[in-house]
Design a protein around this motif. Structure first.
Motif, PDB file in Angstrom:
ATOM      1  N   PRO A 228       0.813  -1.221   0.000  1.00  0.00           N
ATOM      2  CA  PRO A 228       0.000   0.000   0.000  1.00  0.00           C
ATOM      3  C   PRO A 228       0.845   1.270   0.000  1.00  0.00           C
ATOM      4  N   THR A 229       2.145   1.126   0.250  1.00  0.00           N
ATOM      5  CA  THR A 229       3.059   2.270   0.221  1.00  0.00           C
ATOM      6  C   THR A 229       3.766   2.409  -1.123  1.00  0.00           C
ATOM      7  N   ALA A 230       3.432   1.563  -2.098  1.00  0.00           N
ATOM      8  CA  ALA A 230       4.159   1.537  -3.370  1.00  0.00           C
ATOM      9  C   ALA A 230       3.535   2.486  -4.394  1.00  0.00           C
ATOM     10  N   PHE A 231       4.363   2.862  -5.361  1.00  0.00           N
ATOM     11  CA  PHE A 231       3.935   3.699  -6.476  1.00  0.00           C
ATOM     12  C   PHE A 231       3.999   2.889  -7.771  1.00  0.00           C
ATOM     13  N   LEU A 232       3.022   3.114  -8.639  1.00  0.00           N
ATOM     14  CA  LEU A 232       3.008   2.512  -9.972  1.00  0.00           C
ATOM     15  C   LEU A 232       3.229   3.617 -10.996  1.00  0.00           C
ATOM     16  N   VAL A 233       4.139   3.387 -11.953  1.00  0.00           N
ATOM     17  CA  VAL A 233       4.416   4.367 -12.991  1.00  0.00           C
ATOM     18  C   VAL A 233       4.297   3.691 -14.348  1.00  0.00           C
ATOM     19  N   ASN A 234       3.504   4.290 -15.238  1.00  0.00           N
ATOM     20  CA  ASN A 234       3.328   3.731 -16.583  1.00  0.00           C
ATOM     21  C   ASN A 234       3.611   4.798 -17.632  1.00  0.00           C
ATOM     22  N   THR A 235       4.758   4.647 -18.311  1.00  0.00           N
ATOM     23  CA  THR A 235       5.091   5.507 -19.443  1.00  0.00           C
ATOM     24  C   THR A 235       5.177   4.677 -20.726  1.00  0.00           C
ATOM     25  N   SER A 236       4.601   3.484 -20.699  1.00  0.00           N
ATOM     26  CA  SER A 236       4.683   2.560 -21.832  1.00  0.00           C
ATOM     27  C   SER A 236       3.435   2.685 -22.698  1.00  0.00           C
ATOM     28  N   ARG A 237       2.391   1.948 -22.392  1.00  0.00           N
ATOM     29  CA  ARG A 237       1.117   2.037 -23.099  1.00  0.00           C
ATOM     30  C   ARG A 237      -0.016   1.786 -22.108  1.00  0.00           C
ATOM     31  N   GLY A 238      -1.096   2.548 -22.244  1.00  0.00           N
ATOM     32  CA  GLY A 238      -2.195   2.485 -21.302  1.00  0.00           C
ATOM     33  C   GLY A 238      -2.808   1.115 -21.121  1.00  0.00           C
ATOM     34  N   PRO A 239      -3.102   0.385 -22.212  1.00  0.00           N
ATOM     35  CA  PRO A 239      -3.811  -0.897 -22.064  1.00  0.00           C
ATOM     36  C   PRO A 239      -3.017  -2.000 -21.388  1.00  0.00           C
ATOM     37  N   ILE A 240      -1.744  -1.781 -21.082  1.00  0.00           N
ATOM     38  CA  ILE A 240      -0.990  -2.782 -20.328  1.00  0.00           C
ATOM     39  C   ILE A 240      -1.553  -2.911 -18.909  1.00  0.00           C
ATOM     40  N   VAL A 241      -2.133  -1.831 -18.414  1.00  0.00           N
ATOM     41  CA  VAL A 241      -2.703  -1.813 -17.064  1.00  0.00           C
ATOM     42  C   VAL A 241      -4.221  -1.830 -17.156  1.00  0.00           C
ATOM     43  N   ASP A 242      -4.854  -2.661 -16.340  1.00  0.00           N
ATOM     44  CA  ASP A 242      -6.305  -2.677 -16.235  1.00  0.00           C
ATOM     45  C   ASP A 242      -6.729  -1.377 -15.542  1.00  0.00           C
ATOM     46  N   GLN A 243      -7.286  -0.476 -16.331  1.00  0.00           N
ATOM     47  CA  GLN A 243      -7.585   0.862 -15.833  1.00  0.00           C
ATOM     48  C   GLN A 243      -8.585   0.854 -14.681  1.00  0.00           C
ATOM     49  N   ALA A 244      -9.627   0.071 -14.785  1.00  0.00           N
ATOM     50  CA  ALA A 244     -10.632   0.023 -13.718  1.00  0.00           C
ATOM     51  C   ALA A 244     -10.035  -0.516 -12.426  1.00  0.00           C
ATOM     52  N   ALA A 245      -9.177  -1.529 -12.539  1.00  0.00           N
ATOM     53  CA  ALA A 245      -8.534  -2.088 -11.344  1.00  0.00           C
ATOM     54  C   ALA A 245      -7.592  -1.075 -10.711  1.00  0.00           C
ATOM     55  N   LEU A 246      -6.888  -0.306 -11.526  1.00  0.00           N
ATOM     56  CA  LEU A 246      -5.982   0.718 -10.991  1.00  0.00           C
ATOM     57  C   LEU A 246      -6.761   1.806 -10.257  1.00  0.00           C
ATOM     58  N   ILE A 247      -7.835   2.276 -10.856  1.00  0.00           N
ATOM     59  CA  ILE A 247      -8.638   3.320 -10.217  1.00  0.00           C
ATOM     60  C   ILE A 247      -9.201   2.816  -8.896  1.00  0.00           C
ATOM     61  N   ALA A 248      -9.668   1.575  -8.859  1.00  0.00           N
ATOM     62  CA  ALA A 248     -10.196   1.000  -7.618  1.00  0.00           C
ATOM     63  C   ALA A 248      -9.117   0.929  -6.549  1.00  0.00           C
ATOM     64  N   ALA A 249      -7.909   0.516  -6.913  1.00  0.00           N
ATOM     65  CA  ALA A 249      -6.818   0.425  -5.940  1.00  0.00           C
ATOM     66  C   ALA A 249      -6.471   1.794  -5.372  1.00  0.00           C
ATOM     67  N   LEU A 250      -6.513   2.810  -6.204  1.00  0.00           N
ATOM     68  CA  LEU A 250      -6.226   4.174  -5.734  1.00  0.00           C
ATOM     69  C   LEU A 250      -7.344   4.683  -4.836  1.00  0.00           C
ATOM     70  N   GLN A 251      -8.575   4.478  -5.250  1.00  0.00           N
ATOM     71  CA  GLN A 251      -9.713   4.967  -4.464  1.00  0.00           C
ATOM     72  C   GLN A 251      -9.802   4.282  -3.104  1.00  0.00           C
ATOM     73  N   GLU A 252      -9.390   3.024  -3.053  1.00  0.00           N
ATOM     74  CA  GLU A 252      -9.473   2.262  -1.804  1.00  0.00           C
ATOM     75  C   GLU A 252      -8.206   2.377  -0.959  1.00  0.00           C
ATOM     76  N   GLY A 253      -7.254   3.187  -1.394  1.00  0.00           N
ATOM     77  CA  GLY A 253      -6.036   3.397  -0.611  1.00  0.00           C
ATOM     78  C   GLY A 253      -5.084   2.227  -0.613  1.00  0.00           C
ATOM     79  N   ARG A 254      -5.178   1.357  -1.636  1.00  0.00           N
ATOM     80  CA  ARG A 254      -4.289   0.195  -1.694  1.00  0.00           C
ATOM     81  C   ARG A 254      -2.993   0.463  -2.448  1.00  0.00           C
TER      82      ARG A 254
END
Length: 319
Positions: A228-254
């Motif tokens: 929960p203390t980690a940072f994710l950085v994506n400068t590659s391509r958007g679809p590599i990351v599941d956008q909905a899952a990322l937003i949920a993790a941020l909103q839930e403080g994970r």
């Protein structure tokens, strides 16, 4: 080959293409610059139908087979950079369209990657905003020395990012589907398994090409494995990351935060959910956007046109 008559330059968001290239060498060519992106294929086909040459800026406008087949005048299609997975190379070849690339300059995405990492870790945007509002030292950042940098991909860019992390005193670990322990060790990096990469990383930075293997590679399970203390950085391509899952993790403080330069939809439309997601540092796909890189792109595009007209195309992309 006969001279080209009309060139369309696409998606020049900043209006800089004609200023940063030696276009005076192509005085015979009628050049039209488009600063907007058309997503509608019918409107795009109608716009581009009169042109026998097109310069595409990276992957801002895809060229699938269906579009290429609707451009009867097209003879030369240039992409900035050495490859473009948004352009159907096979369709170009079948239609007799020469598809070629340009040189680039350096590895500017590395700069931006570290700008996002440092901005997140040291809370630079938040502290600047509070200072301008009249406050002073509103939060605590985290240092990078002694922490773990996890790289999803250890190719040309990943290795450059690794060197900077090592200079900061970070331990660097990496995983990709083809990465071997020997290749990682050769650049001072520890090769780990995928789940361990996400579990151990204090900063997880993505450096993969988008493909069917990498699409959605960072999903809910991978994000759940992160600290929960980690940072994710994506400068590659958007679809590599599941956008909905990322937003949920941020909103839930994970997750402590995310630095994002690339998106599922570009340009990012108003009201996009990432724009309101907490603890994010967002940039508008700036990884390759430097003056030096643009100058290399546009000089290469002029060279490509000259070579085509001389009957000896250069930097032809076949697949």
């Amino acid at each position: 080959m006969p001279r080209l008559a009309r060139l369309a330059i696409l998606d020049d968001y900043q209006g800089v293409t004609l200023r940063l290239g030696p276009w005076e060498r192509l005085a015979h060519l009628d050049i039209t610059v488009f600063r907007d992106t058309l997503a509608d294929q019918d409107a795009l086909a109608e716009r581009l139908a009169p042109f026998d040459a097109i310069l595409a800026m990276r992957e801002r406008t895809p060229f699938p087979r269906g579009l290429i087949e609707r451009l009867p005048e097209l003879r030369l299609l240039i992409t900035t950079g050495e490859r473009n997975r948004g352009i159907d190379a096979a369709a170009c070849a079948e239609r007799g369209v020469v598809f070629c690339g340009t040189p680039s300059f350096g590895a500017p995405t590395v700069d931006l990657t570290w700008g996002l990492i440092l901005g997140l870790a040291r809370r630079i945007p938040e502290e600047q905003a509070s200072l301008r509002a009249g406050a002073w030292q509103q939060g605590l950042g985290v240092g990078l020395e002694g922490r773990t940098l996890g790289l999803l991909g250890l190719g040309k860019l990943g290795r450059r990012v690794a060197k900077v992390g090592q200079a900061f005193g970070m331990q660097v670990i990496a995983w990709s589907q083809n990465l071997t322990a020997e290749a990682a060790a050769a650049v001072g990096v520890e090769r780990v398994e995928k789940r361990e990469l996400f579990a151990r990383a204090d900063v997880l930075s993505i450096h993969l090409i988008l493909s069917e293997r990498s699409r959605g590679l960072v999903g809910a399970a991978e994000l759940a494995a992160m600290k929960p203390t980690a940072f994710l950085v994506n400068t590659s391509r958007g679809p590599i990351v599941d956008q909905a899952a990322l937003i949920a993790a941020l909103q839930e403080g994970r997750l402590a935060g995310a630095g994002i330069d690339v998106y599922d939809i570009e340009p990012l439309p108003p009201g996009h959910p990432l724009l309101s997601a907490p603890r994010t540092l967002l940039t508008p796909h700036l990884g390759y956007v430097t003056e030096e890189n643009y100058r290399a792109y546009f000089a290469g595009a002029v060279e490509a046109i000259e070579a085509y007209e001389a009957g000896a195309p250069i930097r032809v992309i076949t697949g």
